[in-house]
Write a protein that holds these residues in place. Structure first.
Motif, short mmCIF file in Angstrom:
data_model
loop_
_atom_site.label_atom_id
_atom_site.label_comp_id
_atom_site.label_asym_id
_atom_site.label_seq_id
_atom_site.Cartn_x
_atom_site.Cartn_y
_atom_site.Cartn_z
N ILE A 63 48.77 51.58 40.84
CA ILE A 63 48.22 50.28 39.39
C ILE A 63 48.98 50.97 38.02
N ALA A 72 51.84 47.48 46.78
CA ALA A 72 51.08 49.17 45.02
C ALA A 72 50.48 49.77 46.08
N THR A 120 42.29 39.96 36.65
CA THR A 120 43.09 40.78 37.19
C THR A 120 42.38 41.75 38.45
N ARG A 160 48.08 48.96 34.19
CA ARG A 160 48.03 47.83 33.74
C ARG A 160 48.40 47.86 32.06
N GLU A 201 45.88 42.09 40.96
CA GLU A 201 46.11 43.57 41.28
C GLU A 201 45.91 43.47 43.09
N SER A 202 45.00 42.69 43.61
CA SER A 202 45.06 42.77 45.06
C SER A 202 45.99 41.93 45.95
N TYR A 247 52.47 46.34 35.37
CA TYR A 247 52.76 45.39 34.32
C TYR A 247 52.41 44.88 33.92
N LEU A 263 49.01 42.34 44.32
CA LEU A 263 50.17 43.52 44.39
C LEU A 263 50.06 44.91 45.39
N ARG A 264 48.86 44.05 45.98
CA ARG A 264 48.79 46.01 47.01
C ARG A 264 49.26 45.14 48.59
#
Length: 348
Positions: free
Chosen positions: A195, A192, A179, A197, A183-184, A163, A186-187
């Motif tokens: 990841i 995910a 951030t 970034r 990302e949490s 991303y 996404l998981r």
């Protein structure tokens, strides 16, 4: 564990939109329309052979123009009346999760959208058009209350998600999102496992930075990466992104990034309107061969009328012999702010 499905997973339909707006497109959108017709004519037999429905959303007024377009399109293409704002369906479309082995979908997610942080104030019509699309294909999406545009991330379909932070974590989009929090998400919601970034998009990218202008996954292990000429403002960034992808196990194919600009003639033919980004003569255009359409065994390769077109096609033919490559004119689409990936959505 289900993951965000890749673009080559089984799909029911490919949906595009007909460009019409004279406040975004030069020449009353006629050049963009011609490019769209060319692409649709090339794709129609390929989609039919793969049992994938090809749909074109069209603003239905005036009625006589709608009827005339029907006569120009291959008969296998379904024309769907719709009230969208502009053609960039990708950024307000659903995301699909499913089994990475079978490609079967298990969940559909939709997110918030605010017109690329206010770039186009008509964005509410795109949200309405998405609702119509979900109803048309009998999708039952879960709503995730963050602004997340489809072009801002990419996946290899095996749990790797890339991303661009400059768009996703933009304060005008998600003012409180960190951030770690994103990302949490996404998981938890997108499956995910790994990841990547990317801090910034291309400098000329008016969205604030989208992944589809930087790279495209062609398989779980292979991706193409937009690589500007040495000395270009984006060159050092591209080199660092190649290293990041390779460290994640990707076979990276750098492809040329042409340098194009909006002409004075094009700029003069665009109608100025409050609430829409002003397109000025000489502004850089974000030409990227990664902003194509990957569906089934097909990759639509953008063509800009420059020598790099043939070079990139030759690279792809040599490195990806199992792909069916479809060269498609993209210069007249590009001037409206995006590419064929931005302008398409494949329904699981």
């Amino acid at each position: 564990m289900d993951v965000l499905l890749p673009e080559w997973s089984p799909r029911r339909a490919l949906v595009l939109r007909w460009p019409t707006r004279n406040d975004i497109w030069p020449y009353q959108a006629q050049a963009a329309q011609a490019a769209t017709l060319t692409l649709l004519s090339s794709l129609a037999p390929l989609m039919a052979a793969r049992d994938i429905q090809l749909q074109l959303e069209v603003v239905p007024e005036p009625t006589e123009r709608f009827a005339a377009l029907r006569q120009q399109l291959p008969s296998s293409i379904d024309m769907v009346p719709s009230g969208y704002a502009d053609i960039w369906i990708r950024d307000c479309a659903p995301f699909y999760l499913g089994d990475p082995t079978s490609g079967d979908a298990s969940a559909t997610i939709v997110t918030d959208f605010n017109g690329w942080a206010g770039l186009d104030t008509d964005f509410q019509y795109d949200i309405q058009a998405r609702t119509e699309l979900c109803r048309r294909f009998q999708l039952n999406p879960q709503h995730l209350p963050i602004v997340l545009e489809g072009g801002s991330l990419h996946t290899n379909g095996q749990g790797l998600i890339v991303y661009v932070a400059s768009s996703v974590l933009d304060r005008r989009r998600n003012p409180e999102l960190t951030t770690a929090e994103f990302e949490s998400v996404l998981r938890e919601y997108f499956g995910a496992k790994t990841i990547i970034r990317l801090p910034q998009g291309l400098q000329s990218d008016e969205t604030g930075g989208h992944a589809d202008n930087l790279l495209a996954f062609l398989s779980p292990t292979q991706c193409v990466l937009s690589m500007p000429a040495s000395g270009h403002i984006d060159y050092a960034q591209a080199v660092s992104y190649q290293r990041m992808l390779e460290q994640a196990g990707m076979d990276v194919m750098p492809v040329a990034q042409p340098a194009l600009n909006l002409s004075a003639e094009e700029a003069d033919s665009i109608v100025r309107r409050e609430g829409v980004m002003s397109r000025e003569a000489g502004m850089p255009l974000t030409a990227s061969y990664t902003n194509g359409i990957r569906i089934a065994d097909i990759y639509v390769v953008p063509q800009f009328g420059v020598p790099e077109d043939a070079q990139v096609l030759a690279q792809l033919r040599a490195r990806c012999p199992d792909l069916t490559l479809v060269p498609a004119p993209a210069r007249d689409i590009l001037v409206g702010g995006g590419g064929w990936h931005c302008a398409s959505h494949a329904v699981v």
